[in-house]
Design a protein around this motif. Structure first.
Motif, PDB file in Angstrom:
ATOM      1  N   ALA A   1       0.701  -1.162   0.078  1.00 40.81           N
ATOM      2  CA  ALA A   1      -0.077  -0.030   0.002  1.00 40.81           C
ATOM      3  C   ALA A   1       1.047   1.272  -0.091  1.00 40.81           C
ATOM      4  CB  ALA A   1      -0.788  -0.130   1.141  1.00 40.81           C
ATOM      5  N   TYR A   2       1.898   1.239   0.771  1.00 36.29           N
ATOM      6  CA  TYR A   2       2.928   2.454   0.861  1.00 36.29           C
ATOM      7  C   TYR A   2       3.416   2.596  -0.608  1.00 36.29           C
ATOM      8  CZ  TYR A   2       7.369   4.916   1.383  1.00 36.29           C
ATOM      9  OH  TYR A   2       8.243   6.010   1.133  1.00 36.29           O
ATOM     10  N   ALA A   3       3.750   1.511  -1.288  1.00 31.85           N
ATOM     11  CA  ALA A   3       4.523   1.645  -2.535  1.00 31.85           C
ATOM     12  C   ALA A   3       3.618   2.314  -3.559  1.00 31.85           C
ATOM     13  CB  ALA A   3       4.812   0.258  -3.195  1.00 31.85           C
ATOM     14  N   VAL A   4       2.159   2.340  -3.599  1.00 31.92           N
ATOM     15  CA  VAL A   4       1.206   2.820  -4.375  1.00 31.92           C
ATOM     16  C   VAL A   4       0.700   4.254  -3.722  1.00 31.92           C
ATOM     17  CG1 VAL A   4       0.983   0.703  -5.495  1.00 31.92           C
ATOM     18  CG2 VAL A   4      -0.547   1.338  -3.719  1.00 31.92           C
ATOM     19  N   GLY A   5       1.150   4.586  -2.678  1.00 34.54           N
ATOM     20  CA  GLY A   5       1.007   5.818  -2.179  1.00 34.54           C
ATOM     21  C   GLY A   5      -0.392   5.858  -1.317  1.00 34.54           C
ATOM     22  N   LEU A   6      -1.039   4.659  -0.767  1.00 34.42           N
ATOM     23  CA  LEU A   6      -2.136   4.594  -0.242  1.00 34.42           C
ATOM     24  C   LEU A   6      -2.438   4.910   1.488  1.00 34.42           C
ATOM     25  CD1 LEU A   6      -3.974   1.671  -2.105  1.00 34.42           C
ATOM     26  CD2 LEU A   6      -4.380   4.166  -2.060  1.00 34.42           C
ATOM     27  N   LEU A   7      -0.930   4.771   1.943  1.00 36.21           N
ATOM     28  CA  LEU A   7      -0.978   5.043   3.434  1.00 36.21           C
ATOM     29  C   LEU A   7      -1.128   6.400   3.957  1.00 36.21           C
ATOM     30  CD1 LEU A   7       1.723   2.442   4.662  1.00 36.21           C
ATOM     31  CD2 LEU A   7      -0.688   2.040   4.514  1.00 36.21           C
ATOM     32  N   GLY A   8      -1.081   7.349   3.263  1.00 33.80           N
ATOM     33  CA  GLY A   8      -1.067   8.732   3.811  1.00 33.80           C
ATOM     34  C   GLY A   8       0.091   9.240   3.900  1.00 33.80           C
ATOM     35  N   ARG A   9       0.312  10.181   4.826  1.00 29.43           N
ATOM     36  CA  ARG A   9       1.672  10.780   5.102  1.00 29.43           C
ATOM     37  C   ARG A   9       2.570   9.612   5.825  1.00 29.43           C
ATOM     38  NH1 ARG A   9       5.214  14.378   5.244  1.00 29.43           N
ATOM     39  NH2 ARG A   9       5.959  15.537   7.166  1.00 29.43           N
ATOM     40  N   CYS A  10       3.765   9.738   5.065  1.00 29.77           N
ATOM     41  CA  CYS A  10       4.946   8.865   5.443  1.00 29.77           C
ATOM     42  C   CYS A  10       6.159   9.282   5.032  1.00 29.77           C
ATOM     43  CB  CYS A  10       4.869   7.446   4.660  1.00 29.77           C
ATOM     44  SG  CYS A  10       3.081   6.328   4.772  1.00 29.77           S
ATOM     45  N   LEU A  11       7.140   8.821   5.803  1.00 29.77           N
ATOM     46  CA  LEU A  11       8.561   9.337   5.717  1.00 29.77           C
ATOM     47  C   LEU A  11       9.380   8.467   5.571  1.00 29.77           C
ATOM     48  CD1 LEU A  11       9.091  12.130   8.318  1.00 29.77           C
ATOM     49  CD2 LEU A  11       8.452  12.482   5.947  1.00 29.77           C
ATOM     50  N   GLU A  12      10.494   8.393   4.944  1.00 32.32           N
ATOM     51  CA  GLU A  12      11.480   7.344   4.852  1.00 32.32           C
ATOM     52  C   GLU A  12      12.725   7.999   5.720  1.00 32.32           C
ATOM     53  OE1 GLU A  12      12.638   5.149   1.429  1.00 32.32           O
ATOM     54  OE2 GLU A  12      10.493   5.499   0.375  1.00 32.32           O
ATOM     55  N   ARG A  13      13.311   7.277   6.857  1.00 33.54           N
ATOM     56  CA  ARG A  13      14.245   7.640   7.681  1.00 33.54           C
ATOM     57  C   ARG A  13      15.000   6.510   7.956  1.00 33.54           C
ATOM     58  NH1 ARG A  13      13.908  12.795   6.788  1.00 33.54           N
ATOM     59  NH2 ARG A  13      12.591  13.787   8.549  1.00 33.54           N
ATOM     60  N   GLU A  14      16.430   6.669   7.697  1.00 31.15           N
ATOM     61  CA  GLU A  14      17.411   5.600   7.850  1.00 31.15           C
ATOM     62  C   GLU A  14      16.805   4.115   7.567  1.00 31.15           C
ATOM     63  OE1 GLU A  14      18.208   5.739  12.140  1.00 31.15           O
ATOM     64  OE2 GLU A  14      18.648   7.756  12.197  1.00 31.15           O
ATOM     65  N   ARG A  15      16.215   4.178   6.318  1.00 33.32           N
ATOM     66  CA  ARG A  15      15.911   2.877   5.508  1.00 33.32           C
ATOM     67  C   ARG A  15      14.814   2.345   6.278  1.00 33.32           C
ATOM     68  NH1 ARG A  15      21.344  -0.352   5.020  1.00 33.32           N
ATOM     69  NH2 ARG A  15      19.709  -2.225   5.395  1.00 33.32           N
ATOM     70  N   LYS A  16      13.964   3.221   7.016  1.00 36.96           N
ATOM     71  CA  LYS A  16      12.703   2.913   7.409  1.00 36.96           C
ATOM     72  C   LYS A  16      11.473   3.613   7.019  1.00 36.96           C
ATOM     73  CE  LYS A  16      13.998   0.584  11.874  1.00 36.96           C
ATOM     74  NZ  LYS A  16      13.417  -0.295  12.542  1.00 36.96           N
ATOM     75  N   VAL A  17      10.315   2.885   7.121  1.00 35.79           N
ATOM     76  CA  VAL A  17       9.005   3.601   6.608  1.00 35.79           C
ATOM     77  C   VAL A  17       8.489   4.107   7.953  1.00 35.79           C
ATOM     78  CG1 VAL A  17       7.026   3.752   5.144  1.00 35.79           C
ATOM     79  CG2 VAL A  17       9.067   2.503   4.270  1.00 35.79           C
ATOM     80  N   LEU A  18       8.086   5.498   8.034  1.00 31.06           N
ATOM     81  CA  LEU A  18       7.385   5.781   9.241  1.00 31.06           C
ATOM     82  C   LEU A  18       6.056   6.352   8.674  1.00 31.06           C
ATOM     83  CD1 LEU A  18      10.234   7.978  10.926  1.00 31.06           C
ATOM     84  CD2 LEU A  18       9.716   5.587  11.130  1.00 31.06           C
ATOM     85  N   VAL A  19       5.148   5.938   9.425  1.00 27.80           N
ATOM     86  CA  VAL A  19       3.528   6.273   8.909  1.00 27.80           C
ATOM     87  C   VAL A  19       3.371   7.204  10.060  1.00 27.80           C
ATOM     88  CG1 VAL A  19       1.317   5.542   8.614  1.00 27.80           C
ATOM     89  CG2 VAL A  19       3.161   3.989   8.159  1.00 27.80           C
ATOM     90  N   ALA A  20       2.682   8.691   9.411  1.00 26.24           N
ATOM     91  CA  ALA A  20       2.016   9.607  10.598  1.00 26.24           C
ATOM     92  C   ALA A  20       1.127   9.092  11.378  1.00 26.24           C
ATOM     93  CB  ALA A  20       1.920  10.725   9.640  1.00 26.24           C
ATOM     94  N   ALA A  21       1.024   9.425  12.576  1.00 27.08           N
ATOM     95  CA  ALA A  21       0.019   8.913  13.414  1.00 27.08           C
ATOM     96  C   ALA A  21      -1.208   9.407  12.951  1.00 27.08           C
ATOM     97  CB  ALA A  21       0.403   9.674  14.946  1.00 27.08           C
ATOM     98  N   ARG A  22      -1.282  10.621  12.216  1.00 24.39           N
ATOM     99  CA  ARG A  22      -2.630  11.234  11.883  1.00 24.39           C
ATOM    100  C   ARG A  22      -3.052  10.458  10.631  1.00 24.39           C
ATOM    101  NH1 ARG A  22      -1.660  15.741   7.410  1.00 24.39           N
ATOM    102  NH2 ARG A  22       0.755  15.590   7.014  1.00 24.39           N
ATOM    103  N   SER A  23      -2.285   9.544  10.092  1.00 19.74           N
ATOM    104  CA  SER A  23      -2.833   8.674   8.909  1.00 19.74           C
ATOM    105  C   SER A  23      -3.369   7.245   9.406  1.00 19.74           C
ATOM    106  CB  SER A  23      -1.758   8.311   7.959  1.00 19.74           C
ATOM    107  OG  SER A  23      -1.138   9.664   7.400  1.00 19.74           O
ATOM    108  N   LEU A  24      -3.297   7.139  10.733  1.00 19.08           N
ATOM    109  CA  LEU A  24      -3.912   5.739  11.154  1.00 19.08           C
ATOM    110  C   LEU A  24      -5.317   5.596  10.871  1.00 19.08           C
ATOM    111  CD1 LEU A  24      -1.895   5.461  14.571  1.00 19.08           C
ATOM    112  CD2 LEU A  24      -1.129   4.495  12.336  1.00 19.08           C
ATOM    113  N   ASP A  25      -6.179   6.412  10.937  1.00 17.90           N
ATOM    114  CA  ASP A  25      -7.830   6.359  10.358  1.00 17.90           C
ATOM    115  C   ASP A  25      -7.512   5.645   9.174  1.00 17.90           C
ATOM    116  OD1 ASP A  25      -8.671   6.884  13.012  1.00 17.90           O
ATOM    117  OD2 ASP A  25      -8.970   8.950  12.303  1.00 17.90           O
ATOM    118  N   ARG A  26      -6.953   6.305   8.387  1.00 13.85           N
ATOM    119  CA  ARG A  26      -6.927   5.834   6.777  1.00 13.85           C
ATOM    120  C   ARG A  26      -6.092   4.686   6.859  1.00 13.85           C
ATOM    121  NH1 ARG A  26      -6.106   8.765   1.960  1.00 13.85           N
ATOM    122  NH2 ARG A  26      -4.883   7.751   0.240  1.00 13.85           N
TER     123      ARG A  26
END
Length: 84
Positions: free
Chosen positions: A30-55
């Motif tokens: 889902a991240y690969a196609v942009g469906l998770l909402g706000r995300c960042l990549e830091r130190e080779r990890k994908v981070l999902v914004a807490a505000r995107s958890l409903d999504r």
């Protein structure tokens, strides 16, 4: 564990998968196609914004419970410009 970046809270994608009892592969796809909402990549990890958890919850319900594919889910989601 919550990670704060520029005042915004994020969770590692693996943590989000644990919270929603879903395989991390589902979230990575889902991240690969942009469906998770706000995300960042830091130190080779994908981070999902807490505000995107409903999504994420909506996505997991549509994918895991209803059995919809990502293309169908993408059509159902309205892209939020703030999620970029």
């Amino acid at each position: 564990m919550t990670i704060v970046v520029e005042g915004e809270s994020f969770l590692a994608i693996e943590t989000v998968a644990e919270v929603f009892h879903v395989d991390v592969v589902v979230l990575r796809e889902a991240y690969a196609v942009g469906l998770l909402g706000r995300c960042l990549e830091r130190e080779r990890k994908v981070l999902v914004a807490a505000r995107s958890l409903d999504r994420v919850a909506r996505l997991v319900r549509m994918r895991a419970v209803l059995g919809l594919d990502l293309e169908t889910i993408e059509l159902a989601f309205v892209r939020d410009p703030d999620d970029v």
